[in-house]
Structures are given as C-alpha cells and as structure tokens.
Motif scaffolding. Structure first.
Motif, PDB file in Angstrom:
ATOM      1  N   VAL A   4      24.149 -24.114  41.498  1.00 53.85           N
ATOM      2  CA  VAL A   4      24.502 -25.468  41.930  1.00 53.85           C
ATOM      3  C   VAL A   4      25.498 -26.049  40.935  1.00 53.85           C
ATOM      4  O   VAL A   4      25.280 -26.010  39.724  1.00 53.85           O
TER       5      VAL A   4
ATOM      6  N   ILE B 143      15.440 -29.305  40.085  1.00 47.08           N
ATOM      7  CA  ILE B 143      15.380 -28.101  40.922  1.00 47.08           C
ATOM      8  C   ILE B 143      16.780 -27.540  41.177  1.00 47.08           C
ATOM      9  O   ILE B 143      16.923 -26.378  41.538  1.00 47.08           O
ATOM     10  N   ALA B 144      17.804 -28.347  40.953  1.00 44.96           N
ATOM     11  CA  ALA B 144      19.169 -27.827  41.090  1.00 44.96           C
ATOM     12  C   ALA B 144      19.542 -26.953  39.901  1.00 44.96           C
ATOM     13  O   ALA B 144      20.127 -25.884  40.072  1.00 44.96           O
ATOM     14  N   PHE B 145      19.216 -27.422  38.715  1.00 45.34           N
ATOM     15  CA  PHE B 145      19.696 -26.750  37.506  1.00 45.34           C
ATOM     16  C   PHE B 145      18.603 -25.993  36.756  1.00 45.34           C
ATOM     17  O   PHE B 145      18.892 -25.266  35.816  1.00 45.34           O
ATOM     18  N   GLY B 146      17.345 -26.177  37.169  1.00 41.50           N
ATOM     19  CA  GLY B 146      16.277 -25.465  36.491  1.00 41.50           C
ATOM     20  C   GLY B 146      16.004 -26.035  35.115  1.00 41.50           C
ATOM     21  O   GLY B 146      16.160 -25.355  34.109  1.00 41.50           O
ATOM     22  N   MET B 147      15.613 -27.278  35.077  1.00 47.36           N
ATOM     23  CA  MET B 147      15.314 -27.921  33.786  1.00 47.36           C
ATOM     24  C   MET B 147      14.146 -28.889  33.992  1.00 47.36           C
ATOM     25  O   MET B 147      13.874 -29.294  35.118  1.00 47.36           O
TER      26      MET B 147
ATOM     27  N   ARG C 221      26.911 -30.567  36.874  1.00 50.17           N
ATOM     28  CA  ARG C 221      26.986 -29.653  35.741  1.00 50.17           C
ATOM     29  C   ARG C 221      28.413 -29.693  35.207  1.00 50.17           C
ATOM     30  O   ARG C 221      29.369 -29.449  35.963  1.00 50.17           O
TER      31      ARG C 221
ATOM     32  N   PRO D 270       8.395 -21.436  42.640  1.00 53.07           N
ATOM     33  CA  PRO D 270       7.987 -22.237  41.478  1.00 53.07           C
ATOM     34  C   PRO D 270       8.186 -23.735  41.740  1.00 53.07           C
ATOM     35  O   PRO D 270       9.071 -24.128  42.514  1.00 53.07           O
TER      36      PRO D 270
ATOM     37  N   ALA E 213      11.630 -24.789  41.173  1.00 46.52           N
ATOM     38  CA  ALA E 213      12.587 -23.830  41.726  1.00 46.52           C
ATOM     39  C   ALA E 213      12.833 -22.631  40.809  1.00 46.52           C
ATOM     40  O   ALA E 213      13.139 -21.547  41.283  1.00 46.52           O
ATOM     41  N   PHE E 214      12.719 -22.829  39.522  1.00 47.84           N
ATOM     42  CA  PHE E 214      12.914 -21.759  38.547  1.00 47.84           C
ATOM     43  C   PHE E 214      11.557 -21.446  37.916  1.00 47.84           C
ATOM     44  O   PHE E 214      10.696 -22.325  37.830  1.00 47.84           O
ATOM     45  N   MET E 215      11.390 -20.217  37.460  1.00 46.84           N
ATOM     46  CA  MET E 215      10.138 -19.844  36.810  1.00 46.84           C
ATOM     47  C   MET E 215       9.904 -20.784  35.622  1.00 46.84           C
ATOM     48  O   MET E 215      10.844 -21.077  34.874  1.00 46.84           O
TER      49      MET E 215
ATOM     50  N   GLN F  50      11.448 -20.231  32.449  1.00 43.23           N
ATOM     51  CA  GLN F  50      12.904 -20.101  32.510  1.00 43.23           C
ATOM     52  C   GLN F  50      13.613 -21.448  32.593  1.00 43.23           C
ATOM     53  O   GLN F  50      14.829 -21.501  32.799  1.00 43.23           O
ATOM     54  N   LEU F  51      12.862 -22.526  32.494  1.00 41.32           N
ATOM     55  CA  LEU F  51      13.518 -23.840  32.554  1.00 41.32           C
ATOM     56  C   LEU F  51      14.380 -24.014  31.307  1.00 41.32           C
ATOM     57  O   LEU F  51      13.959 -23.678  30.211  1.00 41.32           O
ATOM     58  N   SER F  52      15.586 -24.511  31.519  1.00 38.20           N
ATOM     59  CA  SER F  52      16.515 -24.607  30.394  1.00 38.20           C
ATOM     60  C   SER F  52      16.496 -26.015  29.813  1.00 38.20           C
ATOM     61  O   SER F  52      16.052 -26.961  30.462  1.00 38.20           O
TER      62      SER F  52
END
Lengths: 444, 444
Positions: free
Chosen positions: A149, A210-214, A252, A339, A342-344, A347-349
């Motif tokens: 994204v 959920i877009a960026f995994g954070m 981003r 998840p 959206a990301f495990m 794995q969230l950044s």
C-alpha cells in the motif's frame, strides 16, 4: 448441518436491533451460505426489551453474558472505551470470539486487545468499526494482501461529508447544515467527534495499521476538523476545479530526506479534483480510495453508518467466524487465520510517524491584501524563495476597502516550509489578515 | 516460519509475468502478512524463457507440472476452455489447489470443475476472473455474506468502457475508437468477445451465481454488444441527463406476475443517470455496483485488466490459500471454508432465469418520422395503450426531407410489451425507419 452458532448481543441499540432484524430477514441466506444455523441466545441490556423474541435470554449482567457457556461469539455494541473494554477482555479470556463496531476502543486500546486475543487464540473482528457497510477491513487485510500500500484517502465520517456536500450543493453555511444534521440524527447532540475529525482519526488509525503493518497509533494522527471551512473557500475551490472534502490520509513517504520519510497519518479538509470519483461521493456516503502496488487505485464506496449497513458488516464478521469455527488443527492452532492487523503480530513494523511539520501536501492559500501594485509579486516571491511551486492563482476583484482575496494553489511542499512562507506573507504590510490554508491533493 | 508454499505458473504471459514480478517486488510484504515463504518452483511454458530466475524449473510438460510433488498451488493462466480445463482437472485430482483467471472456462465449465474440487477437498480460486484487480469475488462471497442481493450492475469489460468513454468525451465514432483500442493493446485483433459483450457475459454469469446462489448458467445470459451504438444516441442520451455504458446486470425479480419472476441475466448498453458514480467510471476502469439488503448500494471500482491488477487478484487468492493451508481439521475436513459459489453446494437454488421477453427495463427509443401533425400523438398513444409510461420526450428539429428524430424515455416495462408497441410504431405511415432502442436503468 453442524450445531448452531450462538451469538450474544451486548447493547441492542440501533445497530444491535439492526443485527437482530438482519438475522430475522436473511436467516435462510445465512444458512445457505454457511451451512450452519445461527441463533442469538443472549442479549445484554440494561432495560428489558419487549420487542425481542422470548426465546432469547435478556439480562443486565453483561459480564456474565461475556463468559456464558451458551455463547460462541460476543457482539459488543455498547460503545465507549471503558466498560466495553472490560467486556471484550472478559469474553476473550473465556475463549469467545468477539465482533465489535467500536472504533474508539480499537483505535485507543486495540494493540492490547489484539494481543490478548492472540494469547487466547480467539479473534476480535471489527469490519463495522470503519466505514460502516463498506468492507474496507476485509479488502485491506485480505483482498489487497499481495500489494504494497502506497497511500489511502477516505471519506470516513458520514456527518462531515453530509455537511461538506450540503454547503457546496445548496450554498448553506456550516452552522446551518450542522443543525440540520443533528435534527436528522446524523450528528450527535455533541458533534465534536464528527466535526473536529476525531471519529475519522479513530478510523484512520485502524486503516493505517492494516495498510502498512504497524501498531495502532491513534495519538499520532494529525487531526483537523471542518468547523473552519467557509462557503467562500468552498466556492473558490469549485471555481478552480476542486472540491473540498474532509478526508483521512495514510501515506507512506520514502523520501531521500530522512526527516520527511515515514508514515503520514492525517485527517483534514482537502481540495481534490472535481472529476475524481471521491469528489462525487456525497451526503452521508463513505468511500475509501487505496493506491497500492501493483494493483493501482481502487475505490470502495457505500453507506458508512446506519442500522442496516453496520449490521451487514457485523454479520459479515460473524459469517467469517462461522466459516472458520472448528477449523483449528489438531493442536488447536489457528495462527494461520487472517492476523488482526493484517500482518503477523511479530512482523508489525515501527515505521516512524511524521509530525505535522514534516508532512508533504499541496495547499490552497487565501490571502487578503490591499490591492496595491506589487503585493502579488511580493507574495509569489516569498513562495518562490521558499521553493514552493505555484500551480494556479486566482485574484478576485477588490471588495471592502480595496482589499482583494488572492487564492493560490501550490504543488506539494513540506508543511514546515509552508509555515515559514506564510509567516513572511503575513508580515507584509499589504496583507490584512491571517492566511487561510487548506490542504490540496491531486489523488494521483 | 512454516515451510514455503510452492507455486506453479502455467502460462507466463502478461499476467504470469505480472505474478512473477509481484512476488519479486513484494515478497517481504507477502511474508510479513502470511508468515510463510512463497516460492515459484515450476513454470509451464512452451518456449524457454531467459528472463525467469534459474532456480525455477521451466518445462513444456504442463500436465506433469499440474501433478508435480513440488507444487502446492497451480496457477492456470494459459486461457481457453479445453487444455486449460484438462490441466485444472489434473491438478485437482492430484490434490493441488488451483488459482485461475479464466472467466470463459469457469462460466462454461465451472459447475463441473467446482464439483470435482469439492470431491477432492481442494479449492479453485478465481478472483482474477472477474473485474481484474477489483476484489469483487471476495466481496460478494464473504463481505456481503449476510446480505440478500437484490441486483448488481457492472462495467465488467474495460475495452467496451474505453470505447464508450472515448465516443462520449471526444465525439469519435465507434469504429475509430475500436481501432485505437486495438492499437493500444486493450482490444484483441479479433475484438468480438469484447464488443459483442461475450466477455462481459462470462463475468456476469459468475457474479450472478455467487450473488444469488445458483449454478453457473452462461448459456442463459442475454447478451448485446456495443457495435450498434452511434454518436447520435450517445449525444441525445447526454442531452437528457443520461450516459450510455455497457453494463452487465443480474437482477432478482419477485413479481406478482410469475411469468416475470425469476433472475434476469443481461449484458447490454444502458442509459444510466449522468450523476451516478457508475456513469463517471471512465476509460478501461471497471466497476461493480451491488444493491443488497440490508446494506444498500455499495460500489467497487478499479483496474479491470492489466498485468499488475490481475496479478494482484491472483496473488490475493494465493494469500487466502496460504492462510488456510494446513488448517484442515483432524479429519482433513475443509468444508468450512468459503464455498466456491458463495453458497453451500447442496444449497444452490434453481431459480428460473428469465428469457429476454420477460425482462423488465426502462427504454430509450429513437423513432424517425416525417414531421406530420399527429405523429407524436400516434406514437404516444401506442405506448399508452400498451401500458408503457413515458418519462421524457425530446423532439429534435427536422433535418433531411422533413424527418424528425423523436427520443422517448420510458419507465420500466416488460420487454414483450415493448416489442409489441415498437412493432405498431414501425407500422405507422409517418415512421420511416426501424426504431432504435437502448435499455435504461435509474440504478435506484
């Protein structure tokens, strides 16, 4: 057919009643799609309701319902961020899956709730928390799962969109439309959450995660409402081919300048091109535009509130759960499901969230100045010296006391640079008032 | 991290190359979202490709790949309805999950393929088969799972939409725009499938099955292309506040008259209101508007074709499979997953599909008549006698030889009644030519 799925509804208000009605209306469709019977076994309500089927247990002990053996899925619809949180935690600890429409609770305490749910191997589903009936959570978490994204822009507060639409269509001032929105039941008696953008900021925080995994970071969302938008600016924007919408952006930025690299989370009135589909989403409708690689732009539009639309989202979550219930493998491991964010989880950044001064947007500026020779030259020179590119200028005829409004549209610039330029413009002798600024985005 | 998921790509053409590129570009995102490594192990291609990583086995024995022990998911991208079918059946029989973008194959043989997949407890996923990158299959099967779908209307052929958009925007005739579409690579050298509506009919057949829960019935789709649309009609439509789009409709009719109760499946040029969002989806974009209860109308818009958009849909299916692989319960039972046609296979209904004469739509009529006194009265009397309500009339000034075009918009009417009325109108002495008719829908 397997044994029925048993639902509890905590808070049978507008949405809860919508869920009960949906199940009554569409039970046949639900069964045909899921292969399971779906029944409401318990309703948690402070006062007994006569219009609810006698087969459903009603109780004011909501904590007991959240741990009842007679419930598989707890649907939390009481709202708020205190008791609702306790209820959801109680349900999770008792192995119940949870469905909630509570955007404020998730935006503020979602990290904690999701971690607890993961520890107890249950799901907290929340399609109804963002953009009502539009399935944007499923789309972002699943349909766009192979995409990176780049940004998203959303009309995610129906009340605000109603007000902006009416101001433009009918030429009515803000306060007038707000009063009507309250009379129509679109806006609360205290409209702060809607008109100050807080409700949109809650939803944006969820979408961005959920877009960026954070992790959820509501406290870092820059938030500006619509209370300062005047008819004058609405009309100048239209004249220049733009429309003002109240939008949430998650962007981003991979800039060479590390100071403006990171994630922008912002909610504010924005000029967008009139011919963009998003500009033509009117009234209480919501819409989210997502730009991702390699898919490109996709738009999702529909009702962002109301009993039917919200009940649709709540029950979509229930249907997802019905379809996976019993699918845990022999070890009871359900980690393969989608998840929460959206990301495990591991794995969230921790991408940096940019401060307002670091954000990059185009701008609409309205400068009021005495109609002296040279004033336009002074203003444009200040912008040019600050490295700000002008995209369009509109100088209106002089009105009271020889003052002219000068409208300037700029290309994207880091806010900090714009702040400095505006400060200088406001120091010009010929400039008579604070510079009005509204952000602008070409959505390209 | 669990062991990698192994993919085979059969047919590395435009879309297949898009999938390879997507995995290269976004592997980190894919892993962060799924918790699994995803690798392409085999590519089935007639001629060796130098641009494919040497670690991937290339072979022209596609049947062998479809049963290879080194493959978990077979991605079929060769197209066509014969060998592609054999390949998919081979993969299914060997316990592979299948992802395909092959709308023609599914529309014509999907019932058989899905039954085979169910017998072998594997999934045939097909998000990319309809509307390219727009996740309409997931939306219909999952996000709207609690709704009763009333109707849907979709721009589901990008080439056709490009042609209609250019005709309107630039005033260019059909043949001219078609030639450009071919030069740009939007339309095939043989454009029949696009301009005659067959491609749209394939997609509509799929959408209708998952909307209403019925077997695929491509052979019952009424199908009309855009080859007969003239600039004249495009312009008259605009003058009346409408826009002509090539749309696919799936409509549930619950009429008191059992002869017009059932499902309408139709693909045809349609006048829709200019201010509808669907009317403003231009160029090669696709969009689907779904009206369901209790959600109401939702719109989904994006790129309907192209390597990136289609690869996004293919890989969304792969991500779904990755997330459920290994989730079968102790008995290997995966029946709880989303059914192929959204409804449990044993729950598919045999709703009657209406014949064209039984379908109900509004109409745009263009009648050419000598400008005699009384001719308008004759025409309107015929319509009135047939119980057809007129919504608008536009009589243009007389041109060659005293003939006038009379444009009439009608409210919805069963086609059979309209046929009879048009037959009578064409028998009028003053009427000089066949009546031109285009369907009209208010999308309300």
């Amino acid at each position: 057919m397997s044994k029925p799925i048993k639902l509890a509804i905590l808070g049978p208000g507008t949405v809860g009643t919508g869920v009960i009605n949906l199940i009554n209306d569409n039970l046949d469709e639900l069964k045909r799609r899921s292969g399971r019977d779906i029944i409401i076994t318990e309703v948690g309500t402070r006062r007994q309701r006569d219009d609810i089927d006698a087969s459903i247990v009603q109780s004011d002990d909501l904590m007991a319902i959240a741990s009842s053996d007679n419930v598989d899925i707890v649907i939390e619809l009481i709202g708020g961020t205190t008791f609702a949180k306790d209820l959801i935690m109680q349900a999770i600890k008792n192995g119940k899956h949870v469905v909630t429409a509570n955007k404020a609770l998730l935006a503020e305490h979602g990290n904690e709730l999701f971690a607890l749910a993961e520890a107890h191997q249950v799901h907290v589903a929340y399609e109804a928390a963002v953009a009502g009936g539009i399935p944007i959570i499923k789309v972002m978490r699943e349909a766009l799962a192979a995409n990176k994204v780049e940004w998203l822009a959303g009309i995610i507060n129906g009340t605000g969109n109603f007000i902006m639409s009416e101001m433009r269509d009918k030429g009515r001032p803000f306060a007038d439309v707000l009063a009507e929105a309250q009379a129509l039941g679109y806006a609360e008696a205290d409209p702060t959450f809607d008109v100050e953008g807080i409700d949109a900021a809650h939803k944006l925080a969820i979408l961005a995660s959920i877009a960026f995994g954070m992790p959820l970071q509501f406290d870092k969302v820059y938030c500006e409402g619509i209370t300062g938008i005047t008819l004058q600016d609405v009309n100048y924007a239209e004249e220049l081919g733009y429309r003002i919408k109240h939008l949430g952006f998650a962007v981003r930025r991979d800039s060479a300048d590390s100071d403006s690299s990171g994630i922008e989370l912002r909610v504010h009135p924005t000029l967008i091109p009139q011919d963009a589909l998003l500009a033509n989403v009117n009234g209480v409708k919501n819409a989210v535009l997502v730009n991702s690689h390699p898919l490109g732009q996709t738009l999702y539009c529909g009702d962002g509130a109301g009993a039917g639309a919200t009940a649709s989202a709540v029950m979509a979550d229930v249907m997802d759960l019905v379809r996976i219930l019993g699918s845990d493998d022999a070890e009871g491991n359900n980690s393969h499901h989608v998840p929460h964010l959206a990301f495990m989880p591991e794995q969230l950044s921790d991408s940096p969230i940019l401060r307002a001064e670091q954000m990059t947007t185009g701008y609409y500026l309205r400068v009021h100045a005495y109609d002296n020779p040279g004033v336009l030259a002074d203003i444009t020179r200040i912008l040019s010296d600050a490295g700000i590119n002008i995209d369009a200028i509109l100088q209106k005829p002089a009105h009271d006391l020889g003052q002219v409004p000068v409208i300037i549209l700029t290309l994207p610039v880091v806010e900090n640079q714009m702040n400095l330029a505006i400060e200088k413009i406001e120091q010009l002798d010929a400039v008579t008032d604070k510079v009005v600024r509204i952000r602008l985005d070409e959505l390209d």
